[in-house]
Write an enzyme that holds these catalytic residues in place. Structure first.
Site: not given
Ligand SMILES: Cc1c2[nH]c(c1CCC(=O)O)Cc1[nH]c(c(CCC(=O)O)c1C)Cc1[nH]c(c(CCC(=O)O)c1C)Cc1[nH]c(c(C)c1CCC(=O)O)C2
Length: 346
Positions: A30, A39, A76, A152
């Site tokens: 970003r 994106r 990711d 996660y």
């Protein structure tokens, strides 16, 4: 093994290069306006990860600006739980949100059977990149380490204390061991496929390694990483593996010795002289400028770069940050960093 002409791979094979090869964790992201534009075109973050054209484009963007010695596949670590059948989403401003795995029934809902079909677009991105990157640039594939991905999966989001993940590790040991076995298998299968599509080196991100006491670190950080390194060495010899046991402190030393990684990525807290004496004598080191120095820029950043280069530049070394570039980083500061590293004369 043919001798590589790519500086990044030469450094991983143990050569000392002046200036050292360099790349930056989260070099696509970003902080770059062209990333934000692609994106927006792609839609969600996962849509970007699963679109080979867009994912290839954002991987190449930072190479065009800064001439890094390595490109890292844009994806990711959480595409693996997604491919196993867990619900995964990235919420704007919130980060990842997953339907948590807390019981044997939840775990029974996951399966390896659709793994490669689901991840086919990621393999396509790797194949595209291996044709598109410059001849002297190396292509890095990656995955999250099983422990970090498990945090996660069990927490259902990021966490500060890992109460649920450690709760399962300590209190439902059998269930936790089953989840880890599934992740070790899936991660190995995934990395081998990336290599078969053109990845020339692998990085294993264990972002939350530092959360574990020594005995659990040995079993759930060192153990799974060692088995991944052994599998890659046996099935795809010649492919180097970099490990990143973030915030492992003194345990970095056992990690390097016992996993037998080709390279180790150092977080900013690792003392440079200690790393030179205790780690760089055993494998290539990578790191470890504080990413916030690149937000600050100027002389503070220059001094930080020089300190790292002076301490680690006399042995096998890859210059990098100690963690990922953050969104507020001015792109001009990255250009200044790149010039300074490339101009290093030892
Ligand atoms: C823990 C972890 C994740 N993902 C990753 C890790 C391990 C490394 C680390 O500790 O940073 C690894 C990762 N994530 C991403 C890459 C791409 C390659 C590169 O380094 O350029 C890599 C190697 C893209 C990404 N992954 C993510 C982004 C930002 C998403 C966006 O564009 O909105 C990018 C570029 C999202 C992500 N992904 C993850 C979180 C917690 C978040 C949200 C926080 C954030 O927004 O920074 C999980």
């Amino acid at each position: 093994m043919p001798h590589s002409t790519k500086p990044f791979l030469r450094a991983l094979a143990g050569e000392t290069l002046t200036p050292p090869p360099f790349w930056l964790m989260r070099q696509a992201g970003r902080y770059l306006p062209e990333y934000r534009a692609t994106r927006a075109e792609a839609g969600s973050f996962l849509d970007l990860c699963y679109n080979p054209d867009f994912a290839t484009e954002v991987t190449l963007q930072p190479l065009r600006r800064y001439g890094f010695d390595a490109a890292i596949l844009f994806s990711d670590i959480l595409v693996v739980p997604d491919a196993l059948g867990q619900q995964v989403a990235f919420k704007e401003g919130e980060g990842p949100v997953l339907t948590p795995i807390r019981s044997a029934g939840d775990l029974d809902g996951l399966s390896l059977s659709g793994l490669h079909d689901h991840l086919a677009p990621v393999y396509k991105t790797v194949a595209n990149l291996s044709k598109a990157i410059p001849a002297t640039t190396a292509l890095i594939g990656f995955a999250g380490a099983p422990w970090t991905v498990a945090t996660y999966m069990i927490e259902g989001s990021g966490s500060k204390d890992f109460a649920k993940a450690k709760g399962m590790m300590f209190g439902q040991a059998e269930l936790f061991a089953r989840l880890m076995a599934l992740l070790i298998q899936a991660t190995g299968d995934y990395l081998i496929r990336q290599i078969d599509n053109g990845a020339e080196a692998i990085q294993i991100f264990d972002t939350w390694a530092g959360a574990l006491p020594e005995d659990q670190f040995e079993r759930w950080v060192i153990g799974p990483t060692r088995s991944l390194v052994e599998r890659i060495r046996a099935e795809r010899p010649g492919i180097p593996v970099i490990g990143f046991p973030r915030q492992a402190g003194y345990l970095y030393k056992r990690y390097v010795t016992e996993t037998k990684v080709s390279g180790v990525s150092l977080d900013p807290s690792v003392p440079l002289d200690w790393a030179a004496a205790e780690l760089q004598t055993k494998c290539t080191v990578q790191g470890n400028l504080d990413p916030l120095l690149v937000v600050a820029g100027g002389e503070a950043m220059d001094a930080g770069i020089d300190r790292v280069l002076r301490a680690l530049g006399k042995g096998p070394f890859i210059f990098n940050l100690g963690h990922g570039i953050t969104p507020p980083t001015p792109p001009d500061n990255v250009a200044r960093l790149a010039e300074r590293v490339k101009g290093w004369k030892g």
